[in-house]
Design an enzyme around this catalytic site. Structure first.
Site: not given
Ligand SMILES: NC(=O)c1ccc[n+]([C@@H]2O[C@H](COP(=O)([O-])OP(=O)(O)OC[C@H]3O[C@@H](n4cnc5c(N)ncnc54)[C@H](OP(=O)(O)O)[C@@H]3O)[C@@H](O)[C@H]2O)c1
Length: 302
Positions: A25, A27, A150, A175, A179
Site C-alpha cells: 500500500s 509509500i 514523519s 506514533y 517515528k
Molecule cells: N502518508 C503520510 O502522509 C505519511 C507521513 C509520515 C510518515 N508516513 C510513514 O510512511 C510509512 C508508510 O505508510 P503509508 O502512509 O504508506 O500508509 P499505508 O498506505 O497504510 O501503508 C502502510 C503499510 O504498512 C503495512 N503494515 C502495517 N502493519 C504491518 C505489520 N505489522 N507488518 C507488516 N506490514 C505492516 C500495511 O500493510 P496492509 O496493506 O496489510 O495494511 C501497509 O502496506 C509508515 O511508516 C508511515 O509512518 C506516512
C-alpha cells in the site's frame, strides 16, 4: 491522486536486491514501483501475502524490467521477523526500506512479545530485522538502509526506560515516538557502520503529507473527507520520492534525514529535513540503541 513532481532520476539498480516492508500500500508500494522501474529485484515484505501478490501483479504488468516478488513479514511479531530474516542468510541485500507502519490504535494494545503495538510495528520489528540482516547488508557493496520518519516525530519524547509506554500511553505519543525512534535508529546505525567498517549507509526519510491508506477513510476516502486539504497533500508516488532518493540516489548523504522541502515540509521536491531535538543528541542516539537491544533481546554484532 496524480503525481505532481518531476520524476526522480536514479541510477540503474539492475541486479540489486531491494526489500521494502509494507509494500502492499501507499509509500511502500510506490517505493517498490520506483525501484522496480530502475531494474531492481524487489521483495514486497508484507503482512498480507494475498494483498501483496495483487500489488506485485500490477507492478509486474506495468514494469516488466524489474522483478517483484512477495514474502510474508509481520513486523509486529518478532518471531515472524526472525522467520523472514532466516530466508536471507548467506544472501546479499542492497537496499532495505523499513517502511511498514500503522498510525495508531484506539487503546494501548500489545504484541505476542508484549510490546506496545505501534512501537513494535513501526520500530522494534524493523530494528530486529536490520540486526538479523546485517551480514547480508554487509555482503553488498554500499548497501542502503532507509527508515521512515514523519513530521510527527517532532512531538516524540522517548523515555529510554519506558519505550513501550507502559507508564503513560496516548495514540499520538506512541506514533510520534515510533517515528522519532526510526530517525534516531538510522543515525545511530550510520555511526555503527562507520565505526565498525560495515560498509552500509543508513538514511531516514519522511513523505510529508501523502494520500495513503494511513489517512482517514484510506487512500480513496481522503479527497472526499478532507476536501480542500488535498490541495496541499501529495500523491503516494510523490511522497515516496525522499524514500527512493535515500535508497538509490548518489546525492543522498550517509546518515542524512530527507523529506519534501515545500510548504512546511508537507509536499514538494526532496531536500534535507530538520532533525527533531532528541535525534540531534549523540547520547540520546546511543541510549535508544542500547535500550532497544535490551527490550527486544536482539543485539547487533559488536
Ligand atoms: N502518508 C503520510 O502522509 C505519511 C507521513 C509520515 C510518515 N508516513 C510513514 O510512511 C510509512 C508508510 O505508510 P503509508 O502512509 O504508506 O500508509 P499505508 O498506505 O497504510 O501503508 C502502510 C503499510 O504498512 C503495512 N503494515 C502495517 N502493519 C504491518 C505489520 N505489522 N507488518 C507488516 N506490514 C505492516 C500495511 O500493510 P496492509 O496493506 O496489510 O495494511 C501497509 O502496506 C509508515 O511508516 C508511515 O509512518 C506516512
Amino acid at each position: 491522486m496524480k503525481d505532481r513532481l518531476t520524476p526522480l532520476t536514479i541510477p540503474s539498480r539492475k541486479g540489486r536486491l531491494a526489500i521494502v516492508t509494507g509494500a502492499s500500500s501507499g509509500i511502500g508500494r510506490a517505493t517498490a514501483r520506483a525501484l522496480g522501474l530502475a531494474g531492481a529485484d524487489v521483495v514486497l515484505a508484507v503482512r498480507n501475502p494475498d494483498k501483496g501478490e495483487q500489488v506485485a501483479e500490477q507492478l509486474r504488468a506495468e514494469h516488466p524490467e524489474g522483478t517483484h516478488t512477495v514474502a510474508r513479514l509481520d513486523t509486529a511479531d518478532l518471531e515472524a521477523v526472525r522467520t523472514f530474516a532466516d530466508a536471507y542468510v548467506g544472501r546479499r541485500i542492497d537496499m532495505l526500506v523499513l517502511n511498514a507502519g500503522i498510525g495508531g490504535t484506539r487503546r494501548r494494545e500489545v504484541t505476542p512479545q508484549n510490546h506496545e503495538l505501534v512501537m513494535a510495528t513501526n520500530y522494534f520489528g524493523h530494528f530486529v530485522l536490520t540486526a538479523l540482516l546485517v551480514d547480508s547488508l554487509r555482503a553488498a557493496s554500499r548497501a542502503r538502509v532507509v527508515t521512515l520518519g514523519s513530521i510527527a516525530a517532532r512531538a516524540g519524547r522517548l523515555r529510554f526506560d519506558d519505550l513501550d509506554l507502559e507508564r503513560r500511553w496516548s495514540r499520538a505519543q506512541a506514533y510520534a515516538n515510533s517515528k522519532l525512534a526510526m530517525i534516531m535508529f538510522a543515525r545511530e546505525l550510520q555511526r555503527h557502520s562507520t565505526a565498525g567498517d560495515w560498509g552500509l549507509n543508513a538514511h531516514a526519510a519522511h513523505p510529508g503529507w501523502a494520500v495513503t491508506g494511513m489517512m482517514p477513510g484510506g487512500d480513496r476516502g481522503v479527497p472526499q473527507l478532507l476536501g480542500g486539504a488535498t490541495r496541499v497533500m501529495q500523491s503516494a508516488g510523490d511522497g515516496a520520492q525522499p524514500v527512493v532518493f535515500c535508497a538509490a540516489s548518489r546525492q543522498a548523504a550517509a546518515g542524512g534525514y530527507y523529506g519534501p522541502i515545500g510548504m512546511f515540509g508537507v509536499a514538494g521536491p526532496v531536500g534535507r529535513a530538520p532533525l527533531p531535538r532528541q535525534a540531534r543528541s549523540a547520547a540520546a542516539l546511543t541510549a535508544l540503541w542500547q535500550a532497544t537491544e535490551k527490550v527486544t533481546g536482539v543485539e547487533f554484532p559488536r
